[in-house]
Design a protein around this motif. Sequence first.
Motif, PDB file in Angstrom:
ATOM      1  N   GLU A 194       0.824  -1.209   0.000  1.00  0.00           N
ATOM      2  CA  GLU A 194       0.000   0.000   0.000  1.00  0.00           C
ATOM      3  C   GLU A 194       0.856   1.255   0.000  1.00  0.00           C
ATOM      4  N   VAL A 195       1.927   1.240   0.808  1.00  0.00           N
ATOM      5  CA  VAL A 195       2.818   2.400   0.871  1.00  0.00           C
ATOM      6  C   VAL A 195       3.550   2.574  -0.453  1.00  0.00           C
ATOM      7  N   GLN A 196       4.068   1.479  -0.992  1.00  0.00           N
ATOM      8  CA  GLN A 196       4.795   1.564  -2.263  1.00  0.00           C
ATOM      9  C   GLN A 196       3.907   2.085  -3.377  1.00  0.00           C
ATOM     10  N   GLU A 197       2.697   1.561  -3.475  1.00  0.00           N
ATOM     11  CA  GLU A 197       1.796   1.974  -4.546  1.00  0.00           C
ATOM     12  C   GLU A 197       1.397   3.437  -4.408  1.00  0.00           C
ATOM     13  N   LYS A 198       1.263   3.908  -3.172  1.00  0.00           N
ATOM     14  CA  LYS A 198       0.932   5.322  -2.942  1.00  0.00           C
ATOM     15  C   LYS A 198       2.037   6.208  -3.498  1.00  0.00           C
ATOM     16  N   ILE A 199       3.272   5.796  -3.320  1.00  0.00           N
ATOM     17  CA  ILE A 199       4.414   6.560  -3.853  1.00  0.00           C
ATOM     18  C   ILE A 199       4.454   6.480  -5.367  1.00  0.00           C
ATOM     19  N   PHE A 200       4.351   5.266  -5.893  1.00  0.00           N
ATOM     20  CA  PHE A 200       4.442   5.074  -7.343  1.00  0.00           C
ATOM     21  C   PHE A 200       3.357   5.854  -8.083  1.00  0.00           C
ATOM     22  N   ARG A 201       2.151   5.926  -7.504  1.00  0.00           N
ATOM     23  CA  ARG A 201       1.049   6.621  -8.176  1.00  0.00           C
ATOM     24  C   ARG A 201       1.292   8.118  -8.294  1.00  0.00           C
ATOM     25  N   ASN A 202       2.167   8.633  -7.444  1.00  0.00           N
ATOM     26  CA  ASN A 202       2.437  10.067  -7.475  1.00  0.00           C
ATOM     27  C   ASN A 202       3.737  10.407  -8.183  1.00  0.00           C
TER      28      ASN A 202
END
Length: 338
Positions: free
Chosen positions: A274-282
Amino acid sequence: MLQSKKSQLTGRQKAAIFLVSLGSDVSSDIFKHLREDEIEQLTFEIARLDKIEPDEKDRVLQEFQEMMMAQEFISTGGIDYARDVLERALGTQKAIDIVNRLTSSLQVRPFDFIRRTDPSHLLNFIQGEHPQTIALILAYLDPQKAAAILAELPHNVQADVARRIAEMKRTSPDVLREVERVLERKLSTLASEDFTQAGGIDTIVEVLNNVDRGTEKIIIEALEEEDPELAEEIKKRMFVFEDIVLLDDRSIQKVLREVDTQELAKALKGVDAEVQEKIFRNMSKRAASLLREDMDFMGPIRLRDVEESQQKIVNIIRKLEDAGDIVVARAGEEELVV
């Protein structure tokens, strides 16, 4: 003679009779929640059982029912309420015996009567007390209720109370009894002692995470003057790296512009998806792809290095928040969109 023997059953013997009465299926489920030494002790007692007399079994089951009923009453309305209901149902002496056994075995937490008090009323009640007494009470309260009270204390008292909570370790039962005795006399309420640990840095961090930003800044700034090391330790735990998912997309993008790519790659090692995807999406697709490649190329990294990189990013987040460039949502504050 037989009656005398029955009346002297130990707690373990009663537990063994109770488990046998429940049957093997239910007992095995209960064993799953016990420690290994407890299982061994109960297994030994069960093995020693010869024949369980019907009246003996009935007495054990009845005692269990009474204890559970008393515990429910205590959870609902406190010790006084439980005693009152039990007196009506079972008589005064029986009620006293049940409550005494329950409170001694379950160690009802201190200030049980205060935890059910409205924060505004509690504030009026304790704000004249010594900061150490206030700290002791807040340490045993729910963090949100403690935060509400801490935020309303005079500014010159807030930091002192916060420091005392952070430095609090194990409190002597004698001290707890004395504080409770004084408070009980004022409120005409009974409570019971607790030997569990309360207070400490984790407690004050959880409390500060629930106060508004203005109150938090006042307390932290005062602690920085009085005890810089303690203030720094508290700040480190106030916002952990995984909390970055609580930031809105624009705030994350501002943070990423301040973060070194290598530090970010190390910080993301080991965190959940969840944390990784939050970063990647931005990030742009190309930047996200390069970041993933950097993480794969790094291979295994020491946990200490990962935590160090995460703390650097947390420091950047706090710096941007202090400058007003981003907003970190906190309990007790309404989220404003302008």
